[in-house]
Design a protein around this motif. Structure first.
Motif, mmCIF file in Angstrom:
data_model
loop_
_atom_site.group_PDB
_atom_site.id
_atom_site.type_symbol
_atom_site.label_atom_id
_atom_site.label_comp_id
_atom_site.label_asym_id
_atom_site.label_seq_id
_atom_site.Cartn_x
_atom_site.Cartn_y
_atom_site.Cartn_z
ATOM 1 N N UNK A 24 35.781 50.589 37.677
ATOM 2 C CA UNK A 24 36.194 49.842 36.482
ATOM 3 C C UNK A 24 37.444 49.011 36.762
ATOM 4 N N UNK A 25 38.443 49.601 37.432
ATOM 5 C CA UNK A 25 39.684 48.877 37.714
ATOM 6 C C UNK A 25 39.399 47.698 38.641
ATOM 7 N N UNK A 26 38.602 47.925 39.665
ATOM 8 C CA UNK A 26 38.284 46.851 40.602
ATOM 9 C C UNK A 26 37.550 45.704 39.898
ATOM 10 N N UNK A 27 36.622 46.042 39.017
ATOM 11 C CA UNK A 27 35.913 45.014 38.247
ATOM 12 C C UNK A 27 36.883 44.200 37.401
ATOM 13 N N UNK A 28 37.826 44.888 36.753
ATOM 14 C CA UNK A 28 38.780 44.192 35.886
ATOM 15 C C UNK A 28 39.685 43.283 36.710
ATOM 16 N N UNK A 29 40.172 43.769 37.853
ATOM 17 C CA UNK A 29 41.050 42.946 38.690
ATOM 18 C C UNK A 29 40.283 41.736 39.230
ATOM 19 N N UNK A 30 38.999 41.923 39.568
ATOM 20 C CA UNK A 30 38.160 40.806 39.999
ATOM 21 C C UNK A 30 38.048 39.746 38.915
ATOM 22 N N UNK A 31 37.855 40.221 37.672
ATOM 23 C CA UNK A 31 37.590 39.297 36.567
ATOM 24 C C UNK A 31 38.864 38.642 36.045
ATOM 25 N N UNK A 32 40.021 39.303 36.230
ATOM 26 C CA UNK A 32 41.282 38.778 35.693
ATOM 27 C C UNK A 32 42.345 38.725 36.788
ATOM 28 N N UNK A 33 42.295 37.703 37.632
ATOM 29 C CA UNK A 33 43.280 37.636 38.717
ATOM 30 C C UNK A 33 44.704 37.562 38.160
ATOM 31 N N UNK A 34 45.640 38.250 38.811
ATOM 32 C CA UNK A 34 47.066 38.252 38.467
ATOM 33 C C UNK A 34 47.336 38.969 37.150
ATOM 34 N N UNK A 35 46.444 39.865 36.724
ATOM 35 C CA UNK A 35 46.688 40.627 35.495
ATOM 36 C C UNK A 35 47.761 41.679 35.752
ATOM 37 N N UNK A 36 48.541 42.001 34.721
ATOM 38 C CA UNK A 36 49.538 43.055 34.878
ATOM 39 C C UNK A 36 48.930 44.409 34.502
ATOM 40 N N UNK A 37 49.696 45.469 34.755
ATOM 41 C CA UNK A 37 49.157 46.817 34.559
ATOM 42 C C UNK A 37 48.674 47.042 33.132
ATOM 43 N N UNK A 38 49.435 46.574 32.145
ATOM 44 C CA UNK A 38 49.056 46.790 30.744
ATOM 45 C C UNK A 38 47.722 46.139 30.410
ATOM 46 N N UNK A 39 47.521 44.883 30.842
ATOM 47 C CA UNK A 39 46.259 44.223 30.520
ATOM 48 C C UNK A 39 45.102 44.877 31.271
#
Ligand SMILES: [Zn+2]
Ligand SMILES: [Zn+2]
Length: 145
Positions: A24-39
């Protein structure tokens, strides 16, 4: 947005056990580059409502340590994460609103800046951050009297 299979394959190639929080985390980081921990935490909760903040922190730490995810932290900004790794790209940061964009490396290979004196070190990376004003802030500033 990456399909679920990709994240699993990335984890396996880094010899990390495939767990639902990691996927799940990897998918989110893929979809939202440069996201911070909270997002990232908020977005992961949409797929895994029971995940704890600590679990997301731990997963980000494991993904960063394995090289699947890169952590960037410009001065004055919270830590941000991206899955675009290994291509030695740089970042441009807006001084006004903190927006971050990718800048392809001008030279291509790390370290793209050669130190005038390496002091005997074997240098493998030069971390470059460009600072400026993003298009939105530029037009806002221009439209002010
Ligand atoms: Zn800006
Ligand atoms: Zn980037």
């Amino acid at each position: 947005m990456t399909v679920r299979g990709d994240a699993e394959q990335q984890l396996r190639s880094a010899s990390l056990r495939v767990t639902r929080p990691r996927v799940a985390v990897l998918d989110v980081v893929d979809a939202h580059p440069h996201a911070d921990t909270d997002s990232i935490f908020t977005a992961v909760r949409e797929t895994l409502p029971d995940v704890s903040r600590q679990a997301v922190y731990d997963v980000l730490g494991a993904l960063t340590a394995s090289g699947l995810v890169r952590k960037i932290q410009p001065t004055g900004s919270v830590a941000r994460y991206e899955s675009r790794v290994g291509d030695n790209h740089h970042h441009v940061v807006c001084r006004v609103c903190g927006a971050i964009a990718d800048v392809d490396c001008a030279v291509g290979e790390a370290p793209c800046l050669h130190a005038s004196d390496d002091n005997g070190f074997v240098i493998d990376e030069a971390e470059v951050i460009y600072w400026g004003t993003c298009p939105d802030c530029t037009s806002t500033l221009r439209s002010q009297p």
